[in-house]
Design an enzyme around this catalytic site. Structure first.
Site, PDB file in Angstrom:
ATOM      1  N   ASP A  97      -6.485   0.052   2.695  1.00  0.00           N
ATOM      2  CA  ASP A  97      -7.864  -0.352   2.427  1.00  0.00           C
ATOM      3  C   ASP A  97      -8.776   0.275   3.490  1.00  0.00           C
ATOM      4  O   ASP A  97      -8.602   1.446   3.837  1.00  0.00           O
ATOM      5  CB  ASP A  97      -7.919  -1.886   2.391  1.00  0.00           C
ATOM      6  CG  ASP A  97      -9.221  -2.478   1.905  1.00  0.00           C
ATOM      7  OD1 ASP A  97      -9.373  -2.640   0.685  1.00  0.00           O
ATOM      8  OD2 ASP A  97     -10.074  -2.791   2.746  1.00  0.00           O
ATOM      9  N   GLU A 138      -2.663   1.968  -1.100  1.00  0.00           N
ATOM     10  CA  GLU A 138      -3.955   1.463  -1.579  1.00  0.00           C
ATOM     11  C   GLU A 138      -5.046   1.877  -0.594  1.00  0.00           C
ATOM     12  O   GLU A 138      -5.825   1.065  -0.088  1.00  0.00           O
ATOM     13  CB  GLU A 138      -3.890  -0.056  -1.767  1.00  0.00           C
ATOM     14  CG  GLU A 138      -3.224  -0.459  -3.069  1.00  0.00           C
ATOM     15  CD  GLU A 138      -4.010   0.012  -4.287  1.00  0.00           C
ATOM     16  OE1 GLU A 138      -5.180  -0.369  -4.427  1.00  0.00           O
ATOM     17  OE2 GLU A 138      -3.455   0.763  -5.101  1.00  0.00           O
ATOM     18  N   HIS A 185      -3.615  -4.598  -5.362  1.00  0.00           N
ATOM     19  CA  HIS A 185      -4.235  -3.978  -4.187  1.00  0.00           C
ATOM     20  C   HIS A 185      -3.546  -4.397  -2.883  1.00  0.00           C
ATOM     21  O   HIS A 185      -3.233  -3.562  -2.053  1.00  0.00           O
ATOM     22  CB  HIS A 185      -5.728  -4.294  -4.118  1.00  0.00           C
ATOM     23  CG  HIS A 185      -6.417  -3.655  -2.955  1.00  0.00           C
ATOM     24  ND1 HIS A 185      -6.405  -2.279  -2.743  1.00  0.00           N
ATOM     25  CD2 HIS A 185      -7.111  -4.179  -1.917  1.00  0.00           C
ATOM     26  CE1 HIS A 185      -7.076  -2.005  -1.630  1.00  0.00           C
ATOM     27  NE2 HIS A 185      -7.514  -3.133  -1.109  1.00  0.00           N
TER      28      HIS A 185
END
Length: 302
Positions: free
Chosen positions: A105, A129, A273
């Site tokens: 992220d 992710e 995610h």
């Protein structure tokens, strides 16, 4: 946040003094460092079940970004440059070198940006992710996600209502982006840094700064610069992906195989995610095996 750590996160807490604030991290083991970088709205707790799989692979360090987790929340804007300054300061404070970065992220944005600026300090990059190619536009999202970002980014009042009043990132997005239901105490561990409404203002910044359709321009410049560098450097890279994924679905994996040299990929099964909550053991094992193949875990005693 109280310094009472969740019972299922037994790694000892440490604090580094950075720019007059304390940044929290957990650390275990020795050798060359593995630096674990989280994103929104998580903290080092995200890596709690990944870390044990990497015992013996080096000095495991999972840091909380400034304002996140058990790190201090100084009175700063929490813009992207703030996070860069504090993470730079953290790495300096610990004197880290020969780093293998493990990131997710927004942690991947900062990890890639750091590696791009300090390639001589980096041994390898493992990511999942992650923020690689910028998102071309709102149409790239499913309707629900598109509505979330468009509404949040349309006004500061909307951002504050969604992040501060409704605490949507912690209460809605986080659980919706994990395949399994979180246990009550797990969700509480993610809630813990954000119990005070005012502190949740920090959570407005990352969704406002996610690069969508070349905006914000400053983020777009940084992201395109590091993705271009990633497309040229032979540093070992590991892309860990899940099905269906969110930022990196299956079709994107094939694209990155073409785009990024010296890239290995590891499929870990089902996940959205926050794949560390669905497949932590497989993630840790994939990183360990990649390090073995690349010879990344050899100790270098200075």
């Amino acid at each position: 946040m109280t310094t009472q750590k969740p019972a299922d996160f037994p790694y000892p807490s440490h604090f580094a003094d950075v720019l007059g604030s304390r940044m929290h991290y957990v650390e275990h083991g020795n050798g060359d460092p593995l630096l674990f970088l989280h994103g929104q709205p998580t903290w080092s707790y995200l890596w709690r079940k990944v870390l044990p799989e990497l015992e013996g692979k080096g000095r495991l360090i999972a840091v909380d970004l400034i304002g996140y987790g058990m790190s201090d929340k100084p009175d700063i804007p929490y813009d992207i440059d703030d996070h860069i300054r504090y993470l730079d300061g953290f790495i300096e404070a610990l004197g880290l070198d020969r780093i293998t970065i493990v990131c997710h992220d927004w942690g991947s944005f900062f990890g890639f940006h750091y590696a791009h600026r300090h390639p001589e300090r980096i041994k390898g990059l493992a990511f999942m992710e992650a923020m690689l190619n910028p998102i071309p536009g709102y149409d790239a999202f499913d309707p629900q996600t598109r509505a979330f970002f468009q509404t949040l980014r349309s006004s500061q009042a909307n951002a504050e209502r969604m992040m501060m009043d409704e605490n949507q990132f912690v209460e809605n997005i986080l659980p919706a982006m994990i395949c399994r239901p979180l246990e009550r105490q797990e969700l509480d561990a993610y809630r813990a840094p954000w119990t005070d409404r005012q502190s949740r203002r920090i959570l407005c910044t990352f969704p406002q700064n996610l690069c969508i359709g070349k905006e914000p321009a400053s983020v777009y410049r940084m992201q395109t610069a590091y993705i271009e560098w990633l497309g040229q450097t032979d540093l070992p890279k590991l892309l860990i992906h899940a099905e269906p994924g969110f930022l990196i679905p299956a079709p994107a994996v094939d694209q990155y195989r073409q785009q990024l040299p010296n890239l290995e990929t590891a499929f870990v099964g089902s996940g959205l995610h926050y794949i560390q909550e669905d497949q932590p053991q497989k993630i840790g094992q994939a990183i360990a095996q990649w390090m073995d193949r690349c010879g990344l875990h050899h100790h270098h005693h200075h």
